[in-house]
Design a protein around this motif. Structure first.
Motif, PDB file in Angstrom:
ATOM      1  N   SER A 136      41.916  37.597  36.122  1.00 41.54           N
ATOM      2  CA  SER A 136      43.222  37.323  36.425  1.00 41.54           C
ATOM      3  C   SER A 136      43.395  37.395  37.984  1.00 41.54           C
ATOM      4  N   LYS A 137      43.862  36.514  38.698  1.00 35.89           N
ATOM      5  CA  LYS A 137      44.256  36.705  40.092  1.00 35.89           C
ATOM      6  C   LYS A 137      45.797  36.823  40.225  1.00 35.89           C
ATOM      7  N   ILE A 182      51.676  38.750  27.259  1.00 35.00           N
ATOM      8  CA  ILE A 182      51.930  40.229  27.085  1.00 35.00           C
ATOM      9  C   ILE A 182      51.198  41.130  27.565  1.00 35.00           C
ATOM     10  N   SER A 183      49.811  40.941  27.246  1.00 31.04           N
ATOM     11  CA  SER A 183      48.703  41.789  27.509  1.00 31.04           C
ATOM     12  C   SER A 183      48.601  42.092  29.096  1.00 31.04           C
ATOM     13  N   LYS A 184      48.608  40.896  29.796  1.00 28.35           N
ATOM     14  CA  LYS A 184      48.673  41.034  31.069  1.00 28.35           C
ATOM     15  C   LYS A 184      49.969  41.677  31.961  1.00 28.35           C
ATOM     16  N   ASN A 191      47.905  52.145  34.814  1.00 27.88           N
ATOM     17  CA  ASN A 191      47.436  52.724  35.989  1.00 27.88           C
ATOM     18  C   ASN A 191      46.331  52.044  36.282  1.00 27.88           C
ATOM     19  N   ARG A 192      45.602  51.056  35.558  1.00 26.70           N
ATOM     20  CA  ARG A 192      44.746  50.199  35.820  1.00 26.70           C
ATOM     21  C   ARG A 192      45.081  48.829  36.608  1.00 26.70           C
ATOM     22  N   LYS A 193      46.067  48.713  37.021  1.00 24.98           N
ATOM     23  CA  LYS A 193      46.554  47.377  37.597  1.00 24.98           C
ATOM     24  C   LYS A 193      45.639  47.040  38.599  1.00 24.98           C
ATOM     25  N   GLY A 239      39.311  48.349  34.382  1.00 22.31           N
ATOM     26  CA  GLY A 239      40.471  47.624  34.144  1.00 22.31           C
ATOM     27  C   GLY A 239      40.556  47.608  32.721  1.00 22.31           C
ATOM     28  N   THR A 240      41.190  46.498  32.199  1.00 24.75           N
ATOM     29  CA  THR A 240      41.510  45.965  31.122  1.00 24.75           C
ATOM     30  C   THR A 240      40.724  44.922  30.264  1.00 24.75           C
ATOM     31  N   ILE A 241      40.237  44.888  29.120  1.00 27.07           N
ATOM     32  CA  ILE A 241      39.989  43.564  28.485  1.00 27.07           C
ATOM     33  C   ILE A 241      40.747  43.392  27.318  1.00 27.07           C
ATOM     34  N   PHE A 242      40.936  42.021  27.315  1.00 30.68           N
ATOM     35  CA  PHE A 242      42.032  41.343  26.216  1.00 30.68           C
ATOM     36  C   PHE A 242      40.983  40.437  25.267  1.00 30.68           C
TER      37      PHE A 242
END
Length: 472
Positions: A136-137, A182-184, A191-193, A239-242
């Motif tokens: 994402s950007k 929702i996940s984004k 805290n990983r934003k 970060g986050t993986i969806f």
């Protein structure tokens, strides 16, 4: 000059569309079958495929999946009947640029073709990631809508509650309800934003390459592994993986995923070195994973690892109080994309929207708005700019001719004509749907989990339709 491959087995319809596109300075090659299209694409370079969903030797969906696996930058537009709305939405999740419904409005077709080719040009100028994943950007347009319905407020409360933690989250909901948004949002308030957000559609991963896509591989690990590959988990480090449609992962890949969650380490396919990862996992599905685990399809231990906290994406029909917010947001987006200045909906259109069930949820609403903005000439969207099938039967007798001409294969020699008189397609579709559900239930000996998977719908929707059609 852009080169388009048109895959349509209705020869009259194909000739009309080909002539129209060629008059607008596109080079068009036509064929009627999936296999023929694959051979053509292997022998020459094309910019865009326009494919009918129903073809003599397969479907446009099959062609889409093959094209995206072999030519990732090739754009695909799917042509469907409105009764195929769920299929069309799934096609977009698998990488289709857009779907358009018959009868085709020529202005809509031309605008969609130009937009798809413009996006292809933009992608060429960027570093394109391998296969279906995206990081994402920041964007000026924020597609997430808070809303003020009780359901939406409850969902937002839970998002704000779980976001600062490092819990794995399972987002449940029907197709098109905004599970990725929702996940984004969870990521943005975590805290990983500052880290990456990597979104993977597990349903679009080729089964034989899913392990490589997620965890990477080393050179020579298998035929075609010409270089070392970084997997999505490594790309998401910090970060986050969806993982969308996680129920589509094979049992073998589920084992690899479980190990990655438990040990916080991954091993590339063919490698012997373990790589430590720091990734938060958010998974989503429209399947009943508990039911699947009972049938040996999805690992129960993996389910519990993923389901440390559950969120439920809300079907649009259950949050009509927020419809005005979504319409306003999609209107703004469509005006920007199409350089229009439509301000609102007419009272008749609002009435139709509030009475429609929206089986395709937010994704369907977004596409309906974009199509209507394209076709509208005044300040408001009028009902003539909506697809016929959006109307409840009570509205059908009032249906006037379509705004603008449409392509039809029943032209009697004329390439463009007005739609035929209104018919109750909705009741015909319901009868066909009832017969299909009944047949699949009988074929599966009333195994509802299996029936839901075959029909590509969640169990809740299946139960609702069984009750609606009296199929118990």
């Amino acid at each position: 000059m852009a080169h388009i491959l048109l895959v349509e087995d209705d020869l009259t319809y194909s000739r009309i569309v080909k002539t129209f596109l060629e008059k607008n300075n596109f080079e068009v090659t036509t064929t009627v079958k999936v296999k023929e299209a694959q051979n053509i694409l292997n022998s020459a370079k094309y910019d865009l495929i326009i494919a009918d969903f129903r073809l003599p030797d397969g479907t446009g969906m099959e062609l889409l999946q093959w094209a995206k696996a072999n030519f990732p930058q090739l754009q695909v537009i799917l042509i469907t009947h409105y009764s195929d709305i769920r299929i069309a939405i799934k096609a977009m999740k698998l990488g289709a640029f857009e779907y358009i419904t018959k009868p085709i409005n020529p202005d809509e077709l031309l605008a969609t073709v130009k937009e798809s080719l413009a996006q292809k040009t933009e992608l060429k100028s960027e570093t394109v990631p391998e296969r279906p994943h995206k990081i994402s950007k920041p964007k000026s347009h924020n597609p997430y809508v808070l809303g003020e319905s009780q359901e939406a407020q409850k969902l937002e409360k839970h998002i704000q509650l779980v976001a600062p933690t490092d819990l794995s989250v399972l987002v449940l909901g029907e197709t098109g309800t905004g599970k990725e948004l929702i996940s984004k949002r969870i990521h943005e308030f975590s805290n990983r934003k500052e880290g990456p957000f990597v979104a993977i559609d597990c349903g679009a991963l080729p089964k034989e390459l899913a392990g490589s896509e997620l965890f990477g591989h080393v050179k020579g690990a298998f035929t075609g592994a010409l270089d070392n590959k970084t997997g999505h988990f490594e790309s998401a480090n910090g970060g986050t993986i969806f993982l969308d449609e996680i129920g589509n992962l094979s049992y073998e890949v589920q084992i690899q995923l479980l190990r990655a969650i438990q040990e916080r380490k991954i091993r590339k396919i063919g490698g012997n070195k373990e790589i430590e990862i720091d990734v938060r996992i958010i998974a989503a599905t429209n399947e009943n994973l508990i039911s699947q685990s009972g049938e040996g399809i999805f690992r129960e231990d993996l389910y519990h690892r993923l389901n440390e906290f559950t969120l439920h994406a809300i079907a649009l029909r259950n949050r009509k109080a927020d419809l005005e917010y979504f319409v306003g947001d999609f209107l703004k987006e469509s005006n920007e994309r199409l350089q229009k200045s439509i301000k609102s909906l007419s009272p008749a259109v609002w009435d139709i929207f509030y009475n429609y069930d929206w089986p395709g949820n937010l994704r369907e609403l977004r596409n309906i708005i974009k199509r209507a903005v394209l076709l509208s000439t005044g300040e408001k969207i009028e009902k003539e700019a909506l697809p016929l099938e959006l109307y409840d039967s009570a509205f059908l007798p009032e249906r006037s001719t379509q705004s603008g001409a449409t392509f039809s294969s029943n032209t009697g020699g004329s390439a463009i004509n007005q739609p035929a008189s209104a018919t109750d397609y909705k009741s015909q579709w319901k009868e066909q749907e009832k017969e299909l559900i009944q047949k699949v239930l009988q074929d599966t000996r009333f195994n509802k989990s299996k029936t839901a998977r075959i029909l590509n719908m969640d169990r809740k929707t299946l139960y609702s339709k069984i009750e609606k059609y009296g199929l118990e």
